[in-house]
Design an enzyme around this catalytic site. Structure first.
Site, short mmCIF file in Angstrom:
data_model
loop_
_atom_site.label_atom_id
_atom_site.label_comp_id
_atom_site.label_asym_id
_atom_site.label_seq_id
_atom_site.Cartn_x
_atom_site.Cartn_y
_atom_site.Cartn_z
N GLY A 162 -9.19 -14.45 -3.54
CA GLY A 162 -8.05 -13.99 -4.06
C GLY A 162 -7.40 -12.76 -4.00
O GLY A 162 -7.27 -11.80 -4.16
N GLN A 187 0.32 -8.97 -6.48
CA GLN A 187 -0.69 -7.44 -5.70
C GLN A 187 0.52 -6.69 -4.61
O GLN A 187 -0.04 -6.46 -3.77
CB GLN A 187 -2.13 -8.22 -5.42
CG GLN A 187 -2.76 -8.21 -6.97
CD GLN A 187 -3.99 -8.60 -6.60
OE1 GLN A 187 -4.10 -9.67 -6.21
NE2 GLN A 187 -5.12 -7.77 -6.14
N CYS A 237 -11.59 -6.24 -8.15
CA CYS A 237 -9.70 -6.63 -7.31
C CYS A 237 -9.76 -6.00 -6.32
O CYS A 237 -9.87 -4.25 -6.02
CB CYS A 237 -9.13 -5.91 -8.56
SG CYS A 237 -7.85 -6.47 -8.16
N LEU A 238 -8.53 -5.87 -5.94
CA LEU A 238 -8.16 -5.28 -4.61
C LEU A 238 -7.53 -4.27 -4.35
O LEU A 238 -6.98 -2.92 -4.13
CB LEU A 238 -7.60 -6.62 -3.65
CG LEU A 238 -8.48 -7.20 -2.84
CD1 LEU A 238 -7.09 -8.24 -1.45
CD2 LEU A 238 -9.37 -6.69 -1.96
N HIS A 247 -9.12 -14.65 -12.51
CA HIS A 247 -8.53 -13.27 -12.55
C HIS A 247 -7.13 -13.08 -12.15
O HIS A 247 -6.16 -12.10 -12.31
CB HIS A 247 -9.44 -12.37 -11.64
CG HIS A 247 -9.48 -11.44 -10.88
ND1 HIS A 247 -10.31 -10.56 -11.53
CD2 HIS A 247 -8.06 -10.61 -10.03
CE1 HIS A 247 -10.01 -9.29 -10.34
NE2 HIS A 247 -8.73 -9.94 -10.34
N GLU A 248 -6.74 -14.33 -10.86
CA GLU A 248 -5.58 -14.49 -10.51
C GLU A 248 -4.30 -14.39 -11.41
O GLU A 248 -3.11 -13.45 -11.32
CB GLU A 248 -5.99 -15.58 -9.01
CG GLU A 248 -6.58 -14.81 -8.47
CD GLU A 248 -6.34 -13.21 -7.72
OE1 GLU A 248 -5.16 -12.87 -7.50
OE2 GLU A 248 -7.59 -12.70 -7.32
N HIS A 256 -2.83 -11.62 -13.35
CA HIS A 256 -1.94 -10.76 -12.11
C HIS A 256 -0.52 -11.22 -12.87
O HIS A 256 -0.39 -10.51 -12.43
CB HIS A 256 -2.46 -10.96 -11.25
CG HIS A 256 -3.96 -9.58 -11.00
ND1 HIS A 256 -3.63 -8.04 -10.58
CD2 HIS A 256 -4.53 -10.36 -10.05
CE1 HIS A 256 -5.02 -8.27 -10.53
NE2 HIS A 256 -4.92 -9.03 -9.88
ZN ZN Z 1 -6.90 -8.83 -8.76
#
Ligand code: ZN
Length: 176
Positions: free
Chosen positions: A49, A54, A96-97, A138-139, A142
């Site tokens: 995701g 991000q 998380c990225l 989670h997304e 953000h």
């Molecule tokens: Zn994340």
């Protein structure tokens, strides 16, 4: 297609509230190209995701997708809203990225109902469970300036990657 640079923890863009996408802009080349680049970047990392903030674009747009047994279809959500949370909570490891090298356990509702627009501006209304529900929450965090670390109820589960592999790797970890 160019991949986009991921904003890492500490970058103020990750703490901003994302603005809605103007419906009139959804079909523009700019937004359509951005969605393709976002998906490409997510697959390249790899992650399951990725939210627009991000990659330093503070708009309400997220992409996700995961193949495999616990997977879910490739999904683009524009201006998403969670309109229902199931009563049951589940605990999952998350990564998380934008948060390099760390994993942590997060407890979230196991079912969510989501209303959003797809990449063509068409309304969607669906329920998600399992990893899909975790990924959506989670997304969408953000989009309101939150990362999974803010959702952890027990910070003692924060784990670095080599230790995760050594002690916890049997547990599945979505990196979203
Ligand atoms: Zn994340």
């Amino acid at each position: 297609m160019p991949t986009l640079q991921i904003a890492k923890l500490g970058n103020p863009v990750l703490r901003q509230i994302a603005g809605p996408v103007d419906l009139r802009n959804i079909r523009t080349y700019d937004i359509q190209q951005f969605i393709d680049n976002l998906i490409e970047t997510m697959l390249d990392e790899p992650g399951i995701g990725l939210a627009a903030p991000q990659v330093s674009r503070s708009i309400q747009l997220v992409v996700m997708g995961c193949e495999g047994e616990d997977g879910f279809p490739q999904t683009v959500l524009i201006n998403p809203k969670i309109v229902f949370y199931g009563p049951e909570q589940v605990e999952n490891w998350e990564g998380c990225l934008s948060v390099d090298g760390l994993r942590g356990k997060v407890t979230r509702p196991s079912v969510v109902r989501v209303q959003a627009l797809d990449r063509h501006g068409k309304s969607m209304d669906f329920e998600a469970t399992g990893l899909y529900a975790v990924c959506i929450q989670h997304e969408m965090d953000h989009l309101i300036g939150k990362v999974f670390l803010d959702r952890m109820t027990d910070m003692s589960t924060i784990t670095q990657l080599p230790e995760f592999s050594k002690y916890w790797q049997d547990d599945p970890v979505p990196v979203i």
